[in-house]
Design a protein around this motif. Sequence first.
Motif, PDB file in Angstrom:
ATOM      1  N   GLU A 180       0.829  -1.215   0.000  1.00 51.50           N
ATOM      2  CA  GLU A 180       0.000   0.000   0.000  1.00 51.50           C
ATOM      3  C   GLU A 180       0.864   1.265   0.000  1.00 51.50           C
ATOM      4  OE1 GLU A 180      -3.055   2.143  -0.759  1.00 51.50           O
ATOM      5  OE2 GLU A 180      -3.177  -0.038  -0.681  1.00 51.50           O
ATOM      6  N   ARG A 194       2.152   1.788  -3.533  1.00 51.81           N
ATOM      7  CA  ARG A 194       1.027   2.161  -4.387  1.00 51.81           C
ATOM      8  C   ARG A 194       0.677   3.637  -4.179  1.00 51.81           C
ATOM      9  NH1 ARG A 194      -2.346  -1.881  -3.115  1.00 51.81           N
ATOM     10  NH2 ARG A 194      -1.563  -3.152  -4.790  1.00 51.81           N
ATOM     11  N   GLU A 195       0.635   4.076  -2.929  1.00 51.94           N
ATOM     12  CA  GLU A 195       0.313   5.471  -2.626  1.00 51.94           C
ATOM     13  C   GLU A 195       1.401   6.406  -3.139  1.00 51.94           C
ATOM     14  OE1 GLU A 195      -1.619   8.716  -1.891  1.00 51.94           O
ATOM     15  OE2 GLU A 195      -2.528   6.733  -1.677  1.00 51.94           O
TER      16      GLU A 195
END
Length: 98
Positions: free
Chosen positions: A78, A81-82
Amino acid sequence: MRTGLTKQEKTTDIWFDEKEPLIHIRTHNTDLKKRLAAYAGQHPDQCRQTDADPETGCMEFVIRKGRFSFRLTAPYNEERREAARQYARDSNAADRLK
């Protein structure tokens, strides 16, 4: 190309052993066929087309070991991805694509 084959029947087979210096590839995948054909045209000493079946759209190639590779990529967590989202927003990547 319409071949009458289902997507499940359109396979890619890659086989080799530790003794032989060549990798054998049999594929229905259009992108892979184009890439291998282009490579064979540029480097006939390293790769060549050995067979083609116009009815099914299948092509076969042999390529020297060391010229073909698999790329394994780790899944994005995550945080990564961010960071990619933020980079795209900051660099206006979507605006440049228009």
